[in-house]
Design a protein around this motif. Sequence first.
Motif, mmCIF file in Angstrom:
data_model
loop_
_atom_site.group_PDB
_atom_site.id
_atom_site.type_symbol
_atom_site.label_atom_id
_atom_site.label_comp_id
_atom_site.label_asym_id
_atom_site.label_seq_id
_atom_site.Cartn_x
_atom_site.Cartn_y
_atom_site.Cartn_z
ATOM 1 N N GLY A 35 39.154 -67.994 -45.733
ATOM 2 C CA GLY A 35 39.506 -67.418 -44.442
ATOM 3 C C GLY A 35 40.228 -68.402 -43.548
ATOM 4 N N GLU A 36 39.749 -69.660 -43.556
ATOM 5 C CA GLU A 36 40.420 -70.700 -42.784
ATOM 6 C C GLU A 36 41.841 -70.936 -43.313
ATOM 7 O OE1 GLU A 36 37.487 -73.878 -41.087
ATOM 8 O OE2 GLU A 36 36.930 -73.429 -43.173
ATOM 9 N N GLU A 37 41.975 -70.927 -44.609
ATOM 10 C CA GLU A 37 43.285 -71.116 -45.236
ATOM 11 C C GLU A 37 44.228 -69.971 -44.843
ATOM 12 O OE1 GLU A 37 46.253 -72.944 -47.250
ATOM 13 O OE2 GLU A 37 44.274 -73.791 -46.899
ATOM 14 N N ALA A 38 43.695 -68.760 -44.744
ATOM 15 C CA ALA A 38 44.518 -67.604 -44.381
ATOM 16 C C ALA A 38 45.089 -67.719 -42.983
ATOM 17 C CB ALA A 38 43.684 -66.321 -44.503
ATOM 18 N N LEU A 39 44.413 -68.441 -42.106
ATOM 19 C CA LEU A 39 44.882 -68.607 -40.717
ATOM 20 C C LEU A 39 45.965 -69.658 -40.582
ATOM 21 C CD1 LEU A 39 41.592 -68.322 -38.662
ATOM 22 C CD2 LEU A 39 43.450 -66.664 -38.823
ATOM 23 N N MET A 70 45.248 -51.727 -59.133
ATOM 24 C CA MET A 70 46.003 -52.258 -58.016
ATOM 25 C C MET A 70 46.210 -53.748 -58.215
ATOM 26 S SD MET A 70 44.974 -51.913 -54.038
ATOM 27 C CE MET A 70 45.808 -52.860 -52.818
ATOM 28 N N ALA A 71 47.431 -54.207 -58.057
ATOM 29 C CA ALA A 71 47.738 -55.620 -58.238
ATOM 30 C C ALA A 71 47.113 -56.431 -57.106
ATOM 31 C CB ALA A 71 49.246 -55.824 -58.252
ATOM 32 N N GLU A 72 46.653 -57.605 -57.441
ATOM 33 C CA GLU A 72 46.019 -58.457 -56.461
ATOM 34 C C GLU A 72 47.083 -59.134 -55.608
ATOM 35 O OE1 GLU A 72 42.992 -62.142 -56.696
ATOM 36 O OE2 GLU A 72 42.656 -60.533 -58.122
ATOM 37 N N LEU A 73 46.935 -59.072 -54.298
ATOM 38 C CA LEU A 73 47.864 -59.714 -53.388
ATOM 39 C C LEU A 73 47.593 -61.205 -53.324
ATOM 40 C CD1 LEU A 73 47.829 -57.401 -50.238
ATOM 41 C CD2 LEU A 73 49.726 -57.741 -51.795
ATOM 42 N N SER A 74 48.647 -61.985 -53.145
ATOM 43 C CA SER A 74 48.444 -63.395 -52.873
ATOM 44 C C SER A 74 47.853 -63.520 -51.482
ATOM 45 C CB SER A 74 49.779 -64.143 -52.938
ATOM 46 O OG SER A 74 50.603 -63.752 -51.845
ATOM 47 N N LEU A 75 47.277 -64.670 -51.174
ATOM 48 C CA LEU A 75 46.683 -64.871 -49.859
ATOM 49 C C LEU A 75 47.743 -64.702 -48.782
ATOM 50 C CD1 LEU A 75 44.117 -65.507 -48.348
ATOM 51 C CD2 LEU A 75 44.591 -67.924 -48.634
ATOM 52 N N THR A 76 48.928 -65.240 -48.995
ATOM 53 C CA THR A 76 50.014 -65.105 -48.027
ATOM 54 C C THR A 76 50.396 -63.644 -47.858
ATOM 55 O OG1 THR A 76 50.851 -67.277 -48.650
ATOM 56 C CG2 THR A 76 52.363 -65.841 -47.457
ATOM 57 N N GLY A 77 50.484 -62.909 -48.952
ATOM 58 C CA GLY A 77 50.801 -61.491 -48.885
ATOM 59 C C GLY A 77 49.760 -60.717 -48.109
ATOM 60 N N TYR A 78 48.500 -61.050 -48.317
ATOM 61 C CA TYR A 78 47.430 -60.367 -47.598
ATOM 62 C C TYR A 78 47.514 -60.668 -46.105
ATOM 63 C CZ TYR A 78 43.043 -58.870 -45.771
ATOM 64 O OH TYR A 78 42.099 -58.262 -44.990
ATOM 65 N N VAL A 79 47.711 -61.940 -45.766
ATOM 66 C CA VAL A 79 47.767 -62.336 -44.359
ATOM 67 C C VAL A 79 48.902 -61.603 -43.648
ATOM 68 C CG1 VAL A 79 48.220 -64.271 -42.801
ATOM 69 C CG2 VAL A 79 46.651 -64.552 -44.713
ATOM 70 N N ASN A 80 50.025 -61.430 -44.308
ATOM 71 C CA ASN A 80 51.149 -60.722 -43.704
ATOM 72 C C ASN A 80 50.822 -59.265 -43.431
ATOM 73 O OD1 ASN A 80 52.707 -63.032 -43.714
ATOM 74 N ND2 ASN A 80 53.680 -62.554 -45.657
ATOM 75 N N GLN A 81 49.897 -58.677 -44.184
ATOM 76 C CA GLN A 81 49.513 -57.279 -44.014
ATOM 77 C C GLN A 81 48.247 -57.108 -43.170
ATOM 78 O OE1 GLN A 81 49.214 -55.288 -47.770
ATOM 79 N NE2 GLN A 81 51.266 -55.851 -48.395
ATOM 80 N N MET A 82 47.656 -58.205 -42.748
ATOM 81 C CA MET A 82 46.395 -58.168 -42.015
ATOM 82 C C MET A 82 46.559 -57.439 -40.682
ATOM 83 S SD MET A 82 44.014 -61.450 -40.995
ATOM 84 C CE MET A 82 44.159 -62.145 -42.625
ATOM 85 N N GLU A 83 45.591 -56.606 -40.365
ATOM 86 C CA GLU A 83 45.570 -55.905 -39.087
ATOM 87 C C GLU A 83 45.232 -56.894 -37.962
ATOM 88 O OE1 GLU A 83 46.256 -52.679 -38.489
ATOM 89 O OE2 GLU A 83 46.704 -52.377 -40.609
ATOM 90 N N PRO A 84 45.698 -56.620 -36.739
ATOM 91 C CA PRO A 84 45.391 -57.528 -35.620
ATOM 92 C C PRO A 84 43.895 -57.774 -35.423
ATOM 93 C CG PRO A 84 47.092 -55.981 -34.972
ATOM 94 C CD PRO A 84 46.599 -55.547 -36.336
ATOM 95 N N LEU A 85 43.075 -56.736 -35.588
ATOM 96 C CA LEU A 85 41.638 -56.916 -35.421
ATOM 97 C C LEU A 85 41.078 -57.875 -36.470
ATOM 98 C CD1 LEU A 85 38.918 -56.330 -34.153
ATOM 99 C CD2 LEU A 85 38.812 -54.219 -35.500
ATOM 100 N N GLU A 86 41.533 -57.761 -37.703
ATOM 101 C CA GLU A 86 41.067 -58.658 -38.757
ATOM 102 C C GLU A 86 41.434 -60.103 -38.411
ATOM 103 O OE1 GLU A 86 42.865 -57.059 -42.284
ATOM 104 O OE2 GLU A 86 41.845 -55.152 -42.033
ATOM 105 N N ARG A 87 42.646 -60.329 -37.952
ATOM 106 C CA ARG A 87 43.079 -61.679 -37.560
ATOM 107 C C ARG A 87 42.239 -62.185 -36.391
ATOM 108 N NH1 ARG A 87 46.654 -65.176 -38.509
ATOM 109 N NH2 ARG A 87 47.957 -63.930 -39.857
ATOM 110 N N THR A 88 41.963 -61.323 -35.416
ATOM 111 C CA THR A 88 41.157 -61.724 -34.263
ATOM 112 C C THR A 88 39.758 -62.138 -34.695
ATOM 113 O OG1 THR A 88 42.404 -60.256 -32.792
ATOM 114 C CG2 THR A 88 40.224 -60.950 -32.030
ATOM 115 N N ILE A 89 39.157 -61.384 -35.592
ATOM 116 C CA ILE A 89 37.824 -61.745 -36.087
ATOM 117 C C ILE A 89 37.866 -63.113 -36.750
ATOM 118 C CG2 ILE A 89 36.021 -61.159 -37.775
ATOM 119 C CD1 ILE A 89 36.689 -58.183 -37.193
#
Length: 91
Positions: free
Chosen positions: A86-90, A1-20
């Motif tokens: 994680g801070e960068e992802a936000l 599986m290709a590794e997602l960029s941080l931006t790509g991951y953040v765009n796919q993040m579930e609401p619960l993950e973002r809330t945490i």
Amino acid sequence: MAELSLTGYVNQMEPLERTILERLAEAKKIQQTNVDLKTIWKECGGIAPSDFAQAWSILDAEELVHGELYATAEGIEGLGKITAKGEEALK
């Protein structure tokens, strides 16, 4: 599986993950040490401990959080914190 960029991951993040991540980032402003994950879980609003644990494991695998989480049918125990990644992802 290709590794997602941080931006790509953040765009796919579930609401619960973002809330945490958001709750951990807020807690870090107050204290620089690990925070009680039971508190973070309660702030996520009545979700099942298993759902919280699953979201935590995804965030942990992406190195967005760090800590020890113990989930039971009744609740969450453990200490954890948001990482610099994680801070960068936000942002």
